[in-house]
Design a protein around this motif. Sequence first.
Motif, PDB file in Angstrom:
ATOM      1  N   VAL A 107       4.900   5.853  -5.113  1.00  0.00           N
ATOM      2  CA  VAL A 107       4.963   5.893  -3.650  1.00  0.00           C
ATOM      3  C   VAL A 107       3.998   4.829  -3.138  1.00  0.00           C
ATOM      4  CG1 VAL A 107       4.499   7.249  -1.569  1.00  0.00           C
ATOM      5  CG2 VAL A 107       5.486   8.359  -3.588  1.00  0.00           C
ATOM      6  N   ILE A 108       4.521   3.896  -2.342  1.00  0.00           N
ATOM      7  CA  ILE A 108       3.674   2.861  -1.738  1.00  0.00           C
ATOM      8  C   ILE A 108       3.557   3.177  -0.253  1.00  0.00           C
ATOM      9  CG2 ILE A 108       3.333   0.411  -1.310  1.00  0.00           C
ATOM     10  CD1 ILE A 108       5.273  -0.133  -3.666  1.00  0.00           C
ATOM     11  N   LEU A 109       2.329   3.354   0.209  1.00  0.00           N
ATOM     12  CA  LEU A 109       2.098   3.642   1.627  1.00  0.00           C
ATOM     13  C   LEU A 109       1.753   2.347   2.348  1.00  0.00           C
ATOM     14  CD1 LEU A 109      -0.020   6.904   1.243  1.00  0.00           C
ATOM     15  CD2 LEU A 109       2.448   6.687   1.641  1.00  0.00           C
ATOM     16  N   THR A 110       2.493   2.041   3.418  1.00  0.00           N
ATOM     17  CA  THR A 110       2.211   0.821   4.188  1.00  0.00           C
ATOM     18  C   THR A 110       0.960   0.973   5.045  1.00  0.00           C
ATOM     19  OG1 THR A 110       3.678   1.482   6.016  1.00  0.00           O
ATOM     20  CG2 THR A 110       4.628   0.101   4.261  1.00  0.00           C
ATOM     21  N   HIS A 111       0.603   2.206   5.373  1.00  0.00           N
ATOM     22  CA  HIS A 111      -0.641   2.506   6.068  1.00  0.00           C
ATOM     23  C   HIS A 111      -0.852   4.021   6.038  1.00  0.00           C
ATOM     24  CE1 HIS A 111       2.429   2.747   9.208  1.00  0.00           C
ATOM     25  NE2 HIS A 111       1.583   3.358  10.011  1.00  0.00           N
ATOM     26  N   SER A 112      -1.955   4.477   6.585  1.00  0.00           N
ATOM     27  CA  SER A 112      -2.344   5.873   6.399  1.00  0.00           C
ATOM     28  C   SER A 112      -1.855   6.846   7.468  1.00  0.00           C
ATOM     29  CB  SER A 112      -3.877   5.961   6.323  1.00  0.00           C
ATOM     30  OG  SER A 112      -4.448   5.528   7.545  1.00  0.00           O
ATOM     31  N   HIS A 113      -1.190   6.392   8.513  1.00  0.00           N
ATOM     32  CA  HIS A 113      -0.765   7.324   9.560  1.00  0.00           C
ATOM     33  C   HIS A 113       0.092   8.443   8.980  1.00  0.00           C
ATOM     34  CE1 HIS A 113      -1.413   4.282  13.089  1.00  0.00           C
ATOM     35  NE2 HIS A 113      -2.541   4.787  12.629  1.00  0.00           N
ATOM     36  N   PHE A 114      -0.086   9.645   9.528  1.00  0.00           N
ATOM     37  CA  PHE A 114       0.522  10.848   8.973  1.00  0.00           C
ATOM     38  C   PHE A 114       2.040  10.799   8.913  1.00  0.00           C
ATOM     39  CE2 PHE A 114      -0.116  11.622  13.484  1.00  0.00           C
ATOM     40  CZ  PHE A 114       1.098  12.148  13.895  1.00  0.00           C
ATOM     41  N   ASP A 115       2.705  10.096   9.843  1.00  0.00           N
ATOM     42  CA  ASP A 115       4.163  10.053   9.806  1.00  0.00           C
ATOM     43  C   ASP A 115       4.680   9.228   8.630  1.00  0.00           C
ATOM     44  OD1 ASP A 115       3.015   7.912  11.280  1.00  0.00           O
ATOM     45  OD2 ASP A 115       4.912   7.479  12.280  1.00  0.00           O
ATOM     46  N   HIS A 116       3.824   8.445   7.995  1.00  0.00           N
ATOM     47  CA  HIS A 116       4.195   7.650   6.827  1.00  0.00           C
ATOM     48  C   HIS A 116       3.649   8.228   5.525  1.00  0.00           C
ATOM     49  CE1 HIS A 116       5.810   4.189   9.110  1.00  0.00           C
ATOM     50  NE2 HIS A 116       5.029   4.715  10.042  1.00  0.00           N
ATOM     51  N   SER A 117       2.699   9.138   5.613  1.00  0.00           N
ATOM     52  CA  SER A 117       2.033   9.637   4.409  1.00  0.00           C
ATOM     53  C   SER A 117       2.136  11.144   4.215  1.00  0.00           C
ATOM     54  CB  SER A 117       0.550   9.244   4.452  1.00  0.00           C
ATOM     55  OG  SER A 117      -0.102   9.857   5.555  1.00  0.00           O
ATOM     56  N   LYS A 118       2.753  11.857   5.130  1.00  0.00           N
ATOM     57  CA  LYS A 118       2.645  13.320   5.150  1.00  0.00           C
ATOM     58  C   LYS A 118       3.162  14.031   3.909  1.00  0.00           C
ATOM     59  CE  LYS A 118       6.916  14.227   7.666  1.00  0.00           C
ATOM     60  NZ  LYS A 118       7.531  14.924   8.751  1.00  0.00           N
ATOM     61  N   SER A 122      -3.576   0.513   0.170  1.00  0.00           N
ATOM     62  CA  SER A 122      -4.721  -0.392   0.259  1.00  0.00           C
ATOM     63  C   SER A 122      -6.029   0.390   0.142  1.00  0.00           C
ATOM     64  CB  SER A 122      -4.693  -1.158   1.583  1.00  0.00           C
ATOM     65  OG  SER A 122      -5.013  -0.290   2.659  1.00  0.00           O
ATOM     66  N   LYS A 123      -7.108  -0.312  -0.157  1.00  0.00           N
ATOM     67  CA  LYS A 123      -8.429   0.313  -0.302  1.00  0.00           C
ATOM     68  C   LYS A 123      -8.835   1.036   0.989  1.00  0.00           C
ATOM     69  CE  LYS A 123     -12.379   1.078  -2.377  1.00  0.00           C
ATOM     70  NZ  LYS A 123     -12.454   2.128  -3.360  1.00  0.00           N
ATOM     71  N   THR A 124      -8.580   0.413   2.132  1.00  0.00           N
ATOM     72  CA  THR A 124      -8.932   1.034   3.414  1.00  0.00           C
ATOM     73  C   THR A 124      -8.127   2.304   3.641  1.00  0.00           C
ATOM     74  OG1 THR A 124      -9.299  -1.201   4.242  1.00  0.00           O
ATOM     75  CG2 THR A 124      -9.306   0.556   5.869  1.00  0.00           C
ATOM     76  N   ALA A 125      -6.847   2.283   3.282  1.00  0.00           N
ATOM     77  CA  ALA A 125      -6.013   3.480   3.416  1.00  0.00           C
ATOM     78  C   ALA A 125      -6.542   4.588   2.512  1.00  0.00           C
ATOM     79  CB  ALA A 125      -4.565   3.170   3.078  1.00  0.00           C
ATOM     80  N   CYS A 162      -5.740  -0.844   7.636  1.00  0.00           N
ATOM     81  CA  CYS A 162      -5.260  -0.707   6.259  1.00  0.00           C
ATOM     82  C   CYS A 162      -3.804  -1.110   6.070  1.00  0.00           C
ATOM     83  CB  CYS A 162      -5.458   0.731   5.785  1.00  0.00           C
ATOM     84  SG  CYS A 162      -4.455   1.960   6.652  1.00  0.00           S
ATOM     85  N   SER A 163      -3.145  -1.645   7.077  1.00  0.00           N
ATOM     86  CA  SER A 163      -1.714  -1.937   6.989  1.00  0.00           C
ATOM     87  C   SER A 163      -1.401  -3.013   5.959  1.00  0.00           C
ATOM     88  CB  SER A 163      -1.184  -2.396   8.348  1.00  0.00           C
ATOM     89  OG  SER A 163      -1.201  -1.348   9.282  1.00  0.00           O
ATOM     90  N   ILE A 164      -0.308  -2.760   5.208  1.00  0.00           N
ATOM     91  CA  ILE A 164       0.230  -3.762   4.303  1.00  0.00           C
ATOM     92  C   ILE A 164       1.726  -3.899   4.561  1.00  0.00           C
ATOM     93  CG2 ILE A 164      -1.476  -3.419   2.471  1.00  0.00           C
ATOM     94  CD1 ILE A 164       0.745  -1.820   0.934  1.00  0.00           C
ATOM     95  N   ALA A 165       2.282  -5.044   4.185  1.00  0.00           N
ATOM     96  CA  ALA A 165       3.719  -5.262   4.156  1.00  0.00           C
ATOM     97  C   ALA A 165       4.071  -5.574   2.712  1.00  0.00           C
ATOM     98  CB  ALA A 165       4.112  -6.407   5.075  1.00  0.00           C
ATOM     99  N   LEU A 166       5.345  -5.435   2.367  1.00  0.00           N
ATOM    100  CA  LEU A 166       5.826  -5.702   1.014  1.00  0.00           C
ATOM    101  C   LEU A 166       6.987  -6.686   1.113  1.00  0.00           C
ATOM    102  CD1 LEU A 166       5.751  -1.958   0.058  1.00  0.00           C
ATOM    103  CD2 LEU A 166       4.174  -3.691  -0.830  1.00  0.00           C
ATOM    104  N   TYR A 167       6.938  -7.743   0.300  1.00  0.00           N
ATOM    105  CA  TYR A 167       7.911  -8.831   0.412  1.00  0.00           C
ATOM    106  C   TYR A 167       8.520  -9.141  -0.943  1.00  0.00           C
ATOM    107  CZ  TYR A 167       9.630 -13.599   1.314  1.00  0.00           C
ATOM    108  OH  TYR A 167      10.397 -14.733   1.426  1.00  0.00           O
ATOM    109  N   ASP A 168       9.843  -9.093  -1.025  1.00  0.00           N
ATOM    110  CA  ASP A 168      10.576  -9.533  -2.209  1.00  0.00           C
ATOM    111  C   ASP A 168      11.125 -10.913  -1.897  1.00  0.00           C
ATOM    112  OD1 ASP A 168      12.723 -10.028  -4.092  1.00  0.00           O
ATOM    113  OD2 ASP A 168      12.621  -7.902  -4.628  1.00  0.00           O
ATOM    114  N   GLU A 169      10.473 -11.933  -2.438  1.00  0.00           N
ATOM    115  CA  GLU A 169      10.822 -13.319  -2.112  1.00  0.00           C
ATOM    116  C   GLU A 169      12.230 -13.678  -2.564  1.00  0.00           C
ATOM    117  OE1 GLU A 169       8.884 -17.775  -2.424  1.00  0.00           O
ATOM    118  OE2 GLU A 169       8.097 -16.199  -3.718  1.00  0.00           O
TER     119      GLU A 169
END
Length: 192
Positions: A49-60, A75-78, A135-142
């Motif tokens: 599971v990859i979390l783009t950030h820590s907000h509850f609607d994305h991590s619950k 991410s470390k901040t998340a 802590c936000s991240i994006a994920l990119y498949d080039e």
Amino acid sequence: MEKIKLQENLYVYRQTNEPGVIANTYVLLGNPNILIDAGFLVEEKIGKVILTHSHFDHSKNSLKYQNDGAKILASKTAEEELSNASQIVSPEEIRKMFGWEIKKLKIDETLEENQTIENGNFKLKVISVPGHTPCSIALYDEEKQILFSGDTWFGGERVGRTDLPGGDSKELKISLEKLKNLNTKFIFPGHQ
């Protein structure tokens, strides 16, 4: 809940009848199956599971996946926010408003800028994109020219909020420039 096939080996789950905040959950089939954001429970067995950030609607639902054997990546901040159950709204308020139980979560692997996560079908590069949250991240498949932008960019002129705790409009502007310079055919955001 609605399951939509976006491409070969790529599905999005969208809740159509749950009250409150609705976030997209993406399933990338492969070895292992990868889930991007844990807003919903899906039928597939998930390995990461990859979390783009820590907000509850994305991590619950992260803890449920972790208890079922999935590794949680963020991410470390998340990691700092999730291990303290610190959210934009307190766990008690979330329980009262939505009936969701938010608990402390231990991240199994912290992600760094330019790190890659592969599952045989997708090769995701981690991009740090602070602004919506620190802590936000994006994920990119080039190769596939696919961007999973979380709540940073929704395509066009639609961008993530910066009025919540930790939001920063200057940081968001820098992050958006970073994402807009990618060779992208498809943007899969955190919300519809």
